[in-house]
Write an enzyme that holds these catalytic residues in place. Sequence first.
Site, PDB file in Angstrom:
ATOM      1  N   GLY A  19      28.372  39.422  43.371  1.00  0.00           N
ATOM      2  CA  GLY A  19      27.290  38.813  44.132  1.00  0.00           C
ATOM      3  C   GLY A  19      26.396  39.855  44.766  1.00  0.00           C
ATOM      4  O   GLY A  19      26.721  41.050  44.795  1.00  0.00           O
TER       5      GLY A  19
ATOM      6  N   GLY B 144      21.157  40.435  51.012  1.00  0.00           N
ATOM      7  CA  GLY B 144      20.199  41.317  51.645  1.00  0.00           C
ATOM      8  C   GLY B 144      20.796  42.656  52.033  1.00  0.00           C
ATOM      9  O   GLY B 144      20.078  43.634  52.229  1.00  0.00           O
TER      10      GLY B 144
ATOM     11  N   VAL C 285      28.095  43.296  45.716  1.00  0.00           N
ATOM     12  CA  VAL C 285      29.549  43.237  45.707  1.00  0.00           C
ATOM     13  C   VAL C 285      30.014  43.272  44.254  1.00  0.00           C
ATOM     14  O   VAL C 285      29.577  42.454  43.433  1.00  0.00           O
ATOM     15  CB  VAL C 285      30.085  41.963  46.386  1.00  0.00           C
ATOM     16  CG1 VAL C 285      31.615  41.990  46.431  1.00  0.00           C
ATOM     17  CG2 VAL C 285      29.524  41.830  47.795  1.00  0.00           C
TER      18      VAL C 285
ATOM     19  N   LYS D  98      32.113  46.534  48.359  1.00  0.00           N
ATOM     20  CA  LYS D  98      30.869  46.093  49.002  1.00  0.00           C
ATOM     21  C   LYS D  98      29.987  47.311  49.216  1.00  0.00           C
ATOM     22  O   LYS D  98      30.260  48.165  50.063  1.00  0.00           O
ATOM     23  CB  LYS D  98      31.173  45.416  50.340  1.00  0.00           C
ATOM     24  CG  LYS D  98      29.920  44.928  51.068  1.00  0.00           C
ATOM     25  CD  LYS D  98      29.725  43.459  50.879  1.00  0.00           C
ATOM     26  CE  LYS D  98      28.524  42.941  51.638  1.00  0.00           C
ATOM     27  NZ  LYS D  98      28.361  41.498  51.501  1.00  0.00           N
TER      28      LYS D  98
ATOM     29  N   VAL E 169      39.227  38.331  46.824  1.00  0.00           N
ATOM     30  CA  VAL E 169      39.618  36.951  47.091  1.00  0.00           C
ATOM     31  C   VAL E 169      39.221  36.098  45.894  1.00  0.00           C
ATOM     32  O   VAL E 169      38.035  35.990  45.566  1.00  0.00           O
ATOM     33  CB  VAL E 169      38.940  36.416  48.373  1.00  0.00           C
ATOM     34  CG1 VAL E 169      39.363  34.976  48.621  1.00  0.00           C
ATOM     35  CG2 VAL E 169      39.293  37.297  49.563  1.00  0.00           C
TER      36      VAL E 169
ATOM     37  N   ASP F 252      27.827  37.061  62.308  1.00  0.00           N
ATOM     38  CA  ASP F 252      27.120  36.426  61.194  1.00  0.00           C
ATOM     39  C   ASP F 252      28.017  35.393  60.499  1.00  0.00           C
ATOM     40  O   ASP F 252      28.100  35.356  59.274  1.00  0.00           O
ATOM     41  CB  ASP F 252      26.645  37.474  60.190  1.00  0.00           C
ATOM     42  CG  ASP F 252      25.586  36.930  59.232  1.00  0.00           C
ATOM     43  OD1 ASP F 252      24.918  35.936  59.588  1.00  0.00           O
ATOM     44  OD2 ASP F 252      25.424  37.494  58.135  1.00  0.00           O
TER      45      ASP F 252
ATOM     46  N   PRO G  56      28.561  29.799  56.130  1.00  0.00           N
ATOM     47  CA  PRO G  56      29.362  29.396  54.967  1.00  0.00           C
ATOM     48  C   PRO G  56      29.456  30.456  53.884  1.00  0.00           C
ATOM     49  O   PRO G  56      30.481  30.554  53.198  1.00  0.00           O
ATOM     50  CB  PRO G  56      28.646  28.139  54.473  1.00  0.00           C
ATOM     51  CG  PRO G  56      28.039  27.553  55.708  1.00  0.00           C
ATOM     52  CD  PRO G  56      27.587  28.735  56.509  1.00  0.00           C
ATOM     53  N   ALA G  57      28.425  31.275  53.715  1.00  0.00           N
ATOM     54  CA  ALA G  57      28.463  32.309  52.685  1.00  0.00           C
ATOM     55  C   ALA G  57      29.463  33.408  53.011  1.00  0.00           C
ATOM     56  O   ALA G  57      29.918  34.132  52.108  1.00  0.00           O
ATOM     57  CB  ALA G  57      27.071  32.916  52.501  1.00  0.00           C
TER      58      ALA G  57
ATOM     59  N   ASP H  48      32.959  40.188  55.729  1.00  0.00           N
ATOM     60  CA  ASP H  48      31.777  40.860  56.300  1.00  0.00           C
ATOM     61  C   ASP H  48      31.803  40.979  57.805  1.00  0.00           C
ATOM     62  O   ASP H  48      30.763  40.907  58.471  1.00  0.00           O
ATOM     63  CB  ASP H  48      30.488  40.161  55.856  1.00  0.00           C
ATOM     64  CG  ASP H  48      30.140  40.478  54.407  1.00  0.00           C
ATOM     65  OD1 ASP H  48      30.914  41.229  53.780  1.00  0.00           O
ATOM     66  OD2 ASP H  48      29.131  39.982  53.914  1.00  0.00           O
TER      67      ASP H  48
END
Length: 391
Positions: A22, A25, A29, A44, A103, A145, A148-149, A164
């Site tokens: 993924g 901003g 990853v 990351k 994960v 932060d 849901p993401a 994160d």
Amino acid sequence: MSEANGPVTVGDGRYELIGHLGSGGMGDVLEARDVRLNRRVALKFLGAGRLTGAAPGSERFARARELFVREGHTMARVDHTYVATIYDCDVGGDDPFIVMEHVDGRPLAEYVGSDPLLLEQTVRWSGQIAEGLAAAHREGVVHRDIKPANILITHDSSEVRIIDFGLARFADATESHTDMGTPLYRSPERCRFESGDERSDLYSLGCVMYEMVTGWPPFGDRRSDAAALAKAHQHQLPVRPGQQVPDVPEALDDLVMSLLAKNPADRPRNARAVVRAVQEVERVLEAVAETRRRGPGDDSPQIDAGITERIRGTEKRVRRLLLQFGAAHVETCAARAELAELTGESGDERGAVELYERLGRDCQRHYGPHDRRALDAFENMTRWTEGGYEM
């Protein structure tokens, strides 16, 4: 980064890159294999240049690298089941990265955004997020932060992994506020670009819970203007979830609204208090399930129905059968019907209706409009729509 006519590796050859997981901003990853320990990991890459506009070798880039190392150490202090583990960080090259637990799951963002979740899922995942936050806050780590993401749901156990931690503070420190997305889940104080504290995380958790309960965030949507959203978080009161969706337990309604208090002092004292409040909601759902099980007029002693654990066990079985056989296999259909019934028994009549409707439509697509399994599913959907539990 090394190729040498072989697998692409980073970290002096320790991490073999497998694929792209993924982007956001703050960087990319990548899935990788730790060659030394022979395990899958997620890398990351922070993309300091993307965040700061700094070129490698510049003084600004060096400052960003220093901050990233500090945040990596901070994040690694958090050791909890519901928080993705940080294994390592590599900041020697032009593309600093952290090494974290891989994960096998999907972000909560893929579960929300249209329809309410099942009450049992909402309560379970809310409690797990709160437990993960409590563990982080004990170490003095604030996420800043929560959205849901940044919450992954594992495929095998349907459990939360928060990711994160600390990256939002890194972005703040490198003076990048433009790539952090719209403030759908930001606390009023974070909308004012204040640093925020533990109770800022709790406000964001309230926004996430609101979306799980209702199907949409407390204010706006992903197309909304960022400034308008920030103003709403600071000055506007959201409609109570229970006024929009039926069968929301009052205790859950009250908890969500307390988390969304404008003044941090009016929110729950800490994440542990939220965990206890979620446990109280679970007890309410168990009591509803027990009342349904006993039936009206039954004054026999109460017995714990264990409905939550039964739902979780059945949900795991459904996921396994879906992967093994597909949505309309006879075993899958039976397990899905059991899950729908347990969901209704738990007090979530809306959830039972939704699950039976999905089952009926899947059976119709695979077996035809008059299939017995489809008709049974729609009959049970009607029973729960009418709110009756009569067998």
